[in-house]
Design an enzyme around this catalytic site. Structure first.
Site, short mmCIF file in Angstrom:
data_model
loop_
_atom_site.label_atom_id
_atom_site.label_comp_id
_atom_site.label_asym_id
_atom_site.label_seq_id
_atom_site.Cartn_x
_atom_site.Cartn_y
_atom_site.Cartn_z
N GLU A 120 -48.28 -5.79 -13.10
CA GLU A 120 -47.21 -6.51 -11.84
C GLU A 120 -46.31 -5.76 -11.57
O GLU A 120 -45.08 -6.30 -11.32
CB GLU A 120 -47.05 -7.84 -12.65
CG GLU A 120 -47.70 -9.04 -12.40
CD GLU A 120 -48.48 -8.70 -11.01
OE1 GLU A 120 -47.44 -8.70 -10.07
OE2 GLU A 120 -49.59 -8.92 -10.82
C1 LIG Z 1 -54.74 -4.31 -18.70
C2 LIG Z 1 -54.20 -4.11 -17.09
C3 LIG Z 1 -54.40 -5.09 -16.31
C4 LIG Z 1 -54.08 -4.88 -14.97
N1 LIG Z 1 -54.47 -6.27 -14.26
C5 LIG Z 1 -54.35 -5.86 -12.87
C6 LIG Z 1 -54.92 -6.93 -12.07
O1 LIG Z 1 -55.48 -7.76 -12.35
N2 LIG Z 1 -54.86 -6.53 -10.47
C7 LIG Z 1 -54.39 -5.32 -10.26
O2 LIG Z 1 -54.67 -5.15 -8.97
N3 LIG Z 1 -53.72 -4.27 -11.16
C8 LIG Z 1 -54.03 -4.61 -12.18
N4 LIG Z 1 -53.54 -3.85 -13.17
C9 LIG Z 1 -52.82 -2.49 -12.59
C10 LIG Z 1 -51.43 -2.43 -12.77
O3 LIG Z 1 -50.61 -3.11 -12.18
C11 LIG Z 1 -51.20 -1.03 -12.63
O4 LIG Z 1 -51.53 -0.23 -13.63
C12 LIG Z 1 -49.45 -0.83 -12.50
O5 LIG Z 1 -48.94 -1.39 -11.12
C13 LIG Z 1 -49.08 0.65 -12.35
O6 LIG Z 1 -49.80 1.32 -11.69
P1 LIG Z 1 -50.57 2.63 -11.97
O7 LIG Z 1 -51.31 2.35 -13.24
O8 LIG Z 1 -51.57 3.25 -10.84
O9 LIG Z 1 -49.55 3.59 -12.47
P2 LIG Z 1 -48.67 4.78 -11.28
O10 LIG Z 1 -48.36 3.85 -10.16
O11 LIG Z 1 -49.53 6.11 -11.07
O12 LIG Z 1 -47.37 4.99 -11.99
C14 LIG Z 1 -47.20 5.95 -13.05
C15 LIG Z 1 -45.82 6.04 -13.61
O13 LIG Z 1 -44.88 6.35 -12.59
C16 LIG Z 1 -43.85 5.49 -12.32
N5 LIG Z 1 -43.67 5.61 -10.98
C17 LIG Z 1 -44.33 5.47 -9.88
N6 LIG Z 1 -43.69 5.41 -8.66
C18 LIG Z 1 -42.29 5.65 -9.08
C19 LIG Z 1 -41.10 5.40 -8.30
N7 LIG Z 1 -41.06 5.06 -7.10
N8 LIG Z 1 -40.01 5.64 -8.99
C20 LIG Z 1 -39.99 5.58 -10.13
N9 LIG Z 1 -41.15 5.66 -11.12
C21 LIG Z 1 -42.23 5.46 -10.47
C22 LIG Z 1 -44.39 4.17 -12.75
O14 LIG Z 1 -43.30 3.30 -12.97
C23 LIG Z 1 -45.21 4.66 -14.17
O15 LIG Z 1 -44.39 4.74 -15.03
C24 LIG Z 1 -53.53 -3.80 -14.42
C25 LIG Z 1 -53.49 -2.91 -15.54
C26 LIG Z 1 -53.91 -3.04 -16.79
C27 LIG Z 1 -53.70 -1.78 -17.61
#
Ligand SMILES: Cc1cc2nc3c(=O)[nH]c(=O)nc-3n(C[C@H](O)[C@H](O)[C@H](O)COP(=O)(O)OP(=O)(O)OC[C@H]3O[C@@H](n4cnc5c(N)ncnc54)[C@H](O)[C@@H]3O)c2cc1C
Length: 596
Positions: free
Chosen positions: A443
């Site tokens: 989220e």
């Molecule tokens: C168990 C689980 C359930 C989930 N359920 C859903 C769901 O129902 N629907 C859905 O659509 N998604 C879902 N997700 C996805 C989840 O919302 C994302 O994993 C999350 O938003 C982070 O995206 P990412 O994993 O691609 O990390 P990334 O976007 O690659 O980020 C990696 C790191 O970089 C940091 N970062 C990125 N940009 C910036 C910035 N501008 N400034 C500072 N730091 C930054 C982030 O905070 C993080 O620490 C789920 C994930 C999991 C693991």
């Protein structure tokens, strides 16, 4: 496996003595009939359902996990989940706060919110199935066409169908502007959607008849980035006009994730192979529409943090009273036993009180925000609605990030109370720690929440929303500043209020010169604001408790002690956080990436 008893006394304290929910609701024509009896009755029934039906499935669901059949693309939830969902639907729980026009009971969100706390305490993984449906309901209610609403909302409200949010793709989670799923208009006005989504919670399961996916995708020729994303409604089974189920839509689960926690909830890779969908809202404005879902979900994730904090605390408390180990430093407390219960030791008390204070602070805070949401949606005065909307916007990232960060600390401390037994699965505590960890990530990670708070909610409007909230805090300080008995709470609250104002201005000035300054300060800044909010609520709760501490009801003695602990032991963290926030971006940005 442990215990869960809904904290009804504290919920009722928050509703009736702190927030005066009944009086507040009287000002909202839609909810004017809701009285304390109705609130208490729903909470009591909710407590029974969650502790008797959901809680017994929490540990077994974690151990068993979900099952994916690659050949049929079906997912089976852990044993008992489907039956519990049937009971949930039959009892009418999904419709609690939904619009009566679509079969809902029309109760205020502030009541539903407390029910969600209980469900999350009892079984977070299970609760995510109906939790996501509620977000889908909110989104369609706000942005669906009348036809979409008529066909889908009654089924989501009754719980016959569940919902999902399909945003994330393998190459983008935070930066949704990069997403690649495509939607093409068909002759009949529907869209054919192709793409692959990952990490979709409750994406496939056997608990409901149909699953309504809300999917972000791009139209041909859409502008680059987040301004070119549209939102689509993509059902698992295409419904006929009368709501009966038609053909299977090619949106299928390719795999489920092996993960750290919430094993009972299916986290699915969803493949869309020309799946049929319908546009929700306007083309390219999908993120705006999805924000309704995301905001509901962010508040929901805060409730997950609160739920886990509460249940971890309850169990650690029972253990600390039962487990005997060593003697009290200040003299034997249980002479009839070979050692004293560990609750006599100061540091065990620190761990328990940390969880207790975080649970009680979060409960007051979340209930307050839910009430502001009810007022935002239903107050007859436009200015009140606008003020409440501003407050909800300001506080939503704080609910999401502060409560879930604290839940990680609290569940970990509660596990520590168990010593080595906390690390052993049989006791159930390690599950709470594992389950709590995801709440800081999905989220929008807690870093993203912090950037949202500082950048969009505070600096972008020159602190106007924050000042409005600050004025409420200031009014409380002025009203009670002369009361000496309250000075132990009012003085640090006023001091922190001043510091937040100064810190905000300082970061704002620095960020104006160099935007990295905002990125460097955002995370500690959010925690400082979180503490300002908790200090405000704990000061109010302490005021009530002080007045009633001699009433004979020990609840107030306990509340007062918790408030004192909060001010003495948790609030002082702000001194360090403010130093961190002020230290600037230099120490973070100096090192060249290849020198790390
Ligand atoms: C168990 C689980 C359930 C989930 N359920 C859903 C769901 O129902 N629907 C859905 O659509 N998604 C879902 N997700 C996805 C989840 O919302 C994302 O994993 C999350 O938003 C982070 O995206 P990412 O994993 O691609 O990390 P990334 O976007 O690659 O980020 C990696 C790191 O970089 C940091 N970062 C990125 N940009 C910036 C910035 N501008 N400034 C500072 N730091 C930054 C982030 O905070 C993080 O620490 C789920 C994930 C999991 C693991």
């Amino acid at each position: 496996m442990g215990q869960y008893v809904a904290p009804l006394r504290d919920m009722q304290f928050v509703m009736h003595e702190l927030l005066h929910v009944e009086d507040e609701l009287k000002q909202l024509p839609k909810h004017a009939e809701i009285d304390a009896d109705i609130i208490n009755q729903v909470l009591e029934e909710g407590g029974k359902f969650t502790s008797q039906v959901l809680f017994p499935l929490n540990h077994s669901g974690d151990r068993e996990g979900c099952h994916h059949d690659k050949a049929t693309h079906t997912v089976t939830a852990p044993k008992g989940f489907k039956e519990a969902y049937k009971q949930y639907v039959e009892a009418g729980w999904p419709s609690l706060s939904c619009d009566p026009e679509f079969g809902g009971q029309g109760l205020p969100l502030v009541i539903n919110n407390s029910f969600y706390e209980m469900m999350n305490s009892a079984n977070q993984a299970w609760t995510m199935y109906p939790g996501l449906s509620h977000g889908a309901y909110e989104c369609l209610h706000a942005h669906g066409t009348p036809e979409q609403q008529a066909l889908y909302l009654p089924k989501l409200v009754s719980g016959e169908w569940t919902g999902t949010m399909c945003l994330t793709e393998s190459h983008c989670g935070t930066d949704l502007g990069m997403l690649r799923s495509k939607a093409e208009l068909q002759a009949d006005g529907s869209y054919s959607i192709t793409g692959s989504k990952i990490f979709i919670s409750a994406g496939e399961h056997d608990m409901s008849q149909n699953i309504i996916h809300l999917v972000l995708a791009r139209l041909p020729g859409a502008p680059e980035g987040s301004k070119g994303i549209s939102l689509f409604l993509v059902p698992k089974f295409l419904p006929n006009a009368d709501g009966s189920l038609g053909a299977r839509n090619p949106i299928t689960c390719g795999a489920i994730e092996e993960k750290m926690g919430i094993h009972g909830n299916s986290t699915c890779q969803m493949n869309l192979d020309g799946a049929t969908g319908w546009l929700i809202g306007s083309p390219h404005k999908g993120l705006n529409a999805m924000f309704v879902f995301m905001n509901a979900a962010r508040l929901g994730v805060g409730m997950q943090g609160l739920g886990l904090t509460e249940v971890a605390y309850q169990n650690a408390l029972v253990y600390a009273k039962d487990r005997i180990q060593m003697r009290s430093l200040s003299g034997i407390k249980a002479p009839d036993r070979p050692a004293d219960p560990i609750i006599v030791h100061p540091d065990v008390r620190r761990m328990l009180l940390t969880a207790k204070a975080y649970a009680e602070g979060a409960r007051a805070f979340c209930s307050y925000v839910a009430l502001q949401l009810d007022k935002e949606l239903n107050h007859p005065d436009e200015q009140v609605r606008k003020d409440c909307a501003d407050e909800v916007a300001l506080l939503t990232p704080v609910v999401k990030a502060f409560i879930t960060d604290n839940a990680w600390t609290a569940t970990s401390e509660c596990m520590q109370v168990y010593g080595g037994h906390g690390f052993i699965a049989e006791w159930g505590m390690e599950q709470y720690v594992r389950d709590a960890r995801i709440n800081m990530i999905y989220e929008g990670t807690n870093t993203i929440q912090s950037l949202d708070l500082l950048g969009r909610k505070v600096l972008m409007d020159n602190g106007a929303k924050l000042k409005k909230f600050g004025a409420k805090v200031q009014a409380f300080i002025e009203e009670n500043g002369a009361d000496e008995a309250l000075s132990e709470f009012i003085t640090p609250l006023a001091d922190l209020g001043d510091k937040v104002s100064k810190l905000t201005m300082e970061i704002g000035m620095k960020a104006f010169q160099n935007p990295d300054e905002a990125g460097a300060a955002a995370v500690p800044y959010l925690r400082v604001v979180g503490h300002l909010v908790y200090a405000y609520f704990f000061a109010q709760m302490a005021k009530i408790a002080l007045a009633k501490q001699d009433s004979g009801d020990k609840f107030y003695v306990s509340k007062l002690a918790t408030a004192r602990f909060y001010f003495a032991r948790l609030l002082p963290e702000t001194a360090m956080l403010i130093r961190q926030a002020r230290s600037g971006s230099g120490s973070l940005m100096a090192l060249d990436a290849d020198l790390f």
